[in-house]
Design a protein around this motif. Structure first.
Motif, PDB file in Angstrom:
ATOM      1  N   LYS A 204       0.842  -1.197   0.000  1.00 60.11           N
ATOM      2  CA  LYS A 204       0.000   0.000   0.000  1.00 60.11           C
ATOM      3  C   LYS A 204       0.877   1.247   0.000  1.00 60.11           C
ATOM      4  O   LYS A 204       2.021   1.232   0.450  1.00 60.11           O
ATOM      5  CB  LYS A 204      -0.929   0.009   1.215  1.00 60.11           C
ATOM      6  CG  LYS A 204      -1.995  -1.079   1.178  1.00 60.11           C
ATOM      7  CD  LYS A 204      -2.958  -0.952   2.342  1.00 60.11           C
ATOM      8  CE  LYS A 204      -4.063  -1.990   2.257  1.00 60.11           C
ATOM      9  NZ  LYS A 204      -5.034  -1.858   3.375  1.00 60.11           N
TER      10      LYS A 204
ATOM     11  N   THR B 205       1.425   5.189   1.180  1.00 59.09           N
ATOM     12  CA  THR B 205       1.048   6.190   2.173  1.00 59.09           C
ATOM     13  C   THR B 205       1.813   7.477   1.910  1.00 59.09           C
ATOM     14  O   THR B 205       3.037   7.467   1.762  1.00 59.09           O
ATOM     15  CB  THR B 205       1.363   5.703   3.599  1.00 59.09           C
ATOM     16  OG1 THR B 205       0.662   4.480   3.850  1.00 59.09           O
ATOM     17  CG2 THR B 205       0.935   6.740   4.633  1.00 59.09           C
TER      18      THR B 205
ATOM     19  N   HIS C  43      -3.251   4.315  -6.310  1.00 58.72           N
ATOM     20  CA  HIS C  43      -4.139   4.507  -5.181  1.00 58.72           C
ATOM     21  C   HIS C  43      -3.318   4.956  -3.982  1.00 58.72           C
ATOM     22  O   HIS C  43      -2.406   4.254  -3.541  1.00 58.72           O
ATOM     23  CB  HIS C  43      -4.859   3.191  -4.865  1.00 58.72           C
ATOM     24  CG  HIS C  43      -5.838   3.284  -3.738  1.00 58.72           C
ATOM     25  ND1 HIS C  43      -6.487   2.172  -3.230  1.00 58.72           N
ATOM     26  CD2 HIS C  43      -6.294   4.342  -2.997  1.00 58.72           C
ATOM     27  CE1 HIS C  43      -7.286   2.541  -2.250  1.00 58.72           C
ATOM     28  NE2 HIS C  43      -7.174   3.852  -2.091  1.00 58.72           N
TER      29      HIS C  43
ATOM     30  N   HIS D  68      -3.381   4.943  -0.453  1.00 58.96           N
ATOM     31  CA  HIS D  68      -4.168   4.257   0.569  1.00 58.96           C
ATOM     32  C   HIS D  68      -4.214   5.014   1.894  1.00 58.96           C
ATOM     33  O   HIS D  68      -5.211   4.944   2.622  1.00 58.96           O
ATOM     34  CB  HIS D  68      -3.597   2.861   0.827  1.00 58.96           C
ATOM     35  CG  HIS D  68      -3.581   1.966  -0.370  1.00 58.96           C
ATOM     36  ND1 HIS D  68      -2.543   1.958  -1.280  1.00 58.96           N
ATOM     37  CD2 HIS D  68      -4.476   1.053  -0.814  1.00 58.96           C
ATOM     38  CE1 HIS D  68      -2.796   1.075  -2.225  1.00 58.96           C
ATOM     39  NE2 HIS D  68      -3.958   0.508  -1.976  1.00 58.96           N
TER      40      HIS D  68
ATOM     41  N   MET E 259      -8.551   8.899  -3.081  1.00 65.14           N
ATOM     42  CA  MET E 259      -9.114   7.776  -2.333  1.00 65.14           C
ATOM     43  C   MET E 259     -10.529   7.449  -2.779  1.00 65.14           C
ATOM     44  O   MET E 259     -10.906   6.279  -2.898  1.00 65.14           O
ATOM     45  CB  MET E 259      -9.089   8.086  -0.833  1.00 65.14           C
ATOM     46  CG  MET E 259      -7.703   8.130  -0.224  1.00 65.14           C
ATOM     47  SD  MET E 259      -7.764   8.599   1.529  1.00 65.14           S
ATOM     48  CE  MET E 259      -6.042   8.386   2.007  1.00 65.14           C
TER      49      MET E 259
ATOM     50  N   HIS F 230     -10.490   5.494  -5.935  1.00 66.81           N
ATOM     51  CA  HIS F 230      -9.922   4.147  -5.855  1.00 66.81           C
ATOM     52  C   HIS F 230     -10.576   3.268  -4.795  1.00 66.81           C
ATOM     53  O   HIS F 230     -10.124   2.155  -4.562  1.00 66.81           O
ATOM     54  CB  HIS F 230      -8.424   4.231  -5.588  1.00 66.81           C
ATOM     55  CG  HIS F 230      -7.630   4.738  -6.755  1.00 66.81           C
ATOM     56  ND1 HIS F 230      -7.373   6.075  -6.937  1.00 66.81           N
ATOM     57  CD2 HIS F 230      -7.054   4.084  -7.798  1.00 66.81           C
ATOM     58  CE1 HIS F 230      -6.650   6.233  -8.042  1.00 66.81           C
ATOM     59  NE2 HIS F 230      -6.451   5.051  -8.581  1.00 66.81           N
TER      60      HIS F 230
ATOM     61  N   GLY G  24      -9.702   4.667   1.895  1.00 69.26           N
ATOM     62  CA  GLY G  24      -8.385   4.888   2.469  1.00 69.26           C
ATOM     63  C   GLY G  24      -8.490   5.309   3.918  1.00 69.26           C
ATOM     64  O   GLY G  24      -9.575   5.261   4.526  1.00 69.26           O
TER      65      GLY G  24
ATOM     66  N   ASP H 169      -5.987  -1.902   8.884  1.00 71.13           N
ATOM     67  CA  ASP H 169      -7.316  -2.501   8.920  1.00 71.13           C
ATOM     68  C   ASP H 169      -7.706  -2.948  10.331  1.00 71.13           C
ATOM     69  O   ASP H 169      -8.869  -3.307  10.563  1.00 71.13           O
ATOM     70  CB  ASP H 169      -7.381  -3.698   7.965  1.00 71.13           C
ATOM     71  CG  ASP H 169      -7.275  -3.276   6.506  1.00 71.13           C
ATOM     72  OD1 ASP H 169      -7.578  -2.110   6.211  1.00 71.13           O
ATOM     73  OD2 ASP H 169      -6.884  -4.115   5.665  1.00 71.13           O
TER      74      ASP H 169
END
Length: 251
Positions: A4, A6, A77, A79, A122, A125, A128, A230
């Motif tokens: 991912k 950032t 993307h 994220h 975000m 996509h 996020g 997550d």
């Protein structure tokens, strides 16, 4: 954060850089935004191939607009977003000048507009996570460090966190903030000699925290990383006190 991306605005030192280290260690990609070419190069050298760097002066309107344009053309993307940029220069309210106030508010303006650009990415996509670095000073005044303009700016960032959490939730975007107390970072270099920061803060502020010590960047970065992950998929609009217990009561 494996695989991912950032974006860390203000990621060349302190909590932002420590967060970058943690993300890269898990196989994630980071893009760091900072104003110092030397600090950006040093961060890149430490983080390696999983890090990109962008030099931008967040107090320069044209530079911010150029970064916004770059984000808007980003096909990857994004994220995660960490808003870690900040300055801290305590000064009594009656001595504040317009330039002092404008310095803080220009950072808030940049944060607002850059966050908007990232949020659009975000949305496009599928979602996020955004984490803002706020401050205990936005919640509690400290006589030893009069910080009215700084506190006003950080209180605004706390408010923005909650408003964006409400507005962006339907797009799968979570928005949270951390609210640190005294953490040993270069931000105190505005009024403490850099080589004296750790000794000054530990000597003067360890006892201010019920846990008995000032914070280190890793203390806060661990929570930032958690809020990006997550593991906190059901957390949004939260302003987490990562402050050694200060908001619970001063020891």
């Amino acid at each position: 954060m494996t695989n991912k991306t950032t974006l860390i605005i203000g990621g060349t030192s302190g909590m932002g850089l420590e967060t970058a280290h943690r993300i890269v260690a898990q196989g994630g990609h980071v893009t760091l935004v900072g104003s110092s070419a030397a600090k950006l190069d040093a961060a890149k050298a430490k983080l390696g191939a999983l890090a990109d760097i962008i030099r931008t002066d967040l107090t320069d309107t044209a530079a911010v607009e150029a970064l916004i344009a770059r984000i808007e053309t980003e096909t990857r993307h994004i994220h995660g977003l960490v808003n870690a940029a900040g300055v801290f220069a305590p000064k009594p309210f009656l001595e504040h000048e317009a330039a002092d106030y404008d310095r803080y508010m220009s950072l808030n303006r940049a944060t607002f507009l850059l966050t908007q650009a990232v949020a659009r990415n975000m949305v496009a996509h599928g979602g996020g996570a955004i984490v803002n670095i706020g401050s205990m000073w936005a919640k509690q005044a400290v006589r030893a460090t009069p910080s009215s303009a700084y506190s006003m700016a950080k209180a605004g960032l706390h408010a923005l966190t909650q408003h964006l959490a409400m507005e962006l939730a339907p797009h799968g975007i979570r928005v949270n903030a951390v609210s640190p107390a005294v953490v040993i970072t270069p931000i105190y270099g505005a009024f403490i000699e850099p080589e004296q920061i750790e000794a000054t803060l530990t000597g003067g502020f360890d006892g201010f925290h019920p846990i008995g010590r000032v914070g280190r960047p890793a203390d806060v970065a661990a929570t930032i990383q958690h809020l990006l992950s997550d593991n906190t998929a059901w957390v949004t609009g939260a302003i987490w006190d990562v402050d050694g217990g200060v908001m619970a009561g001063v020891a």
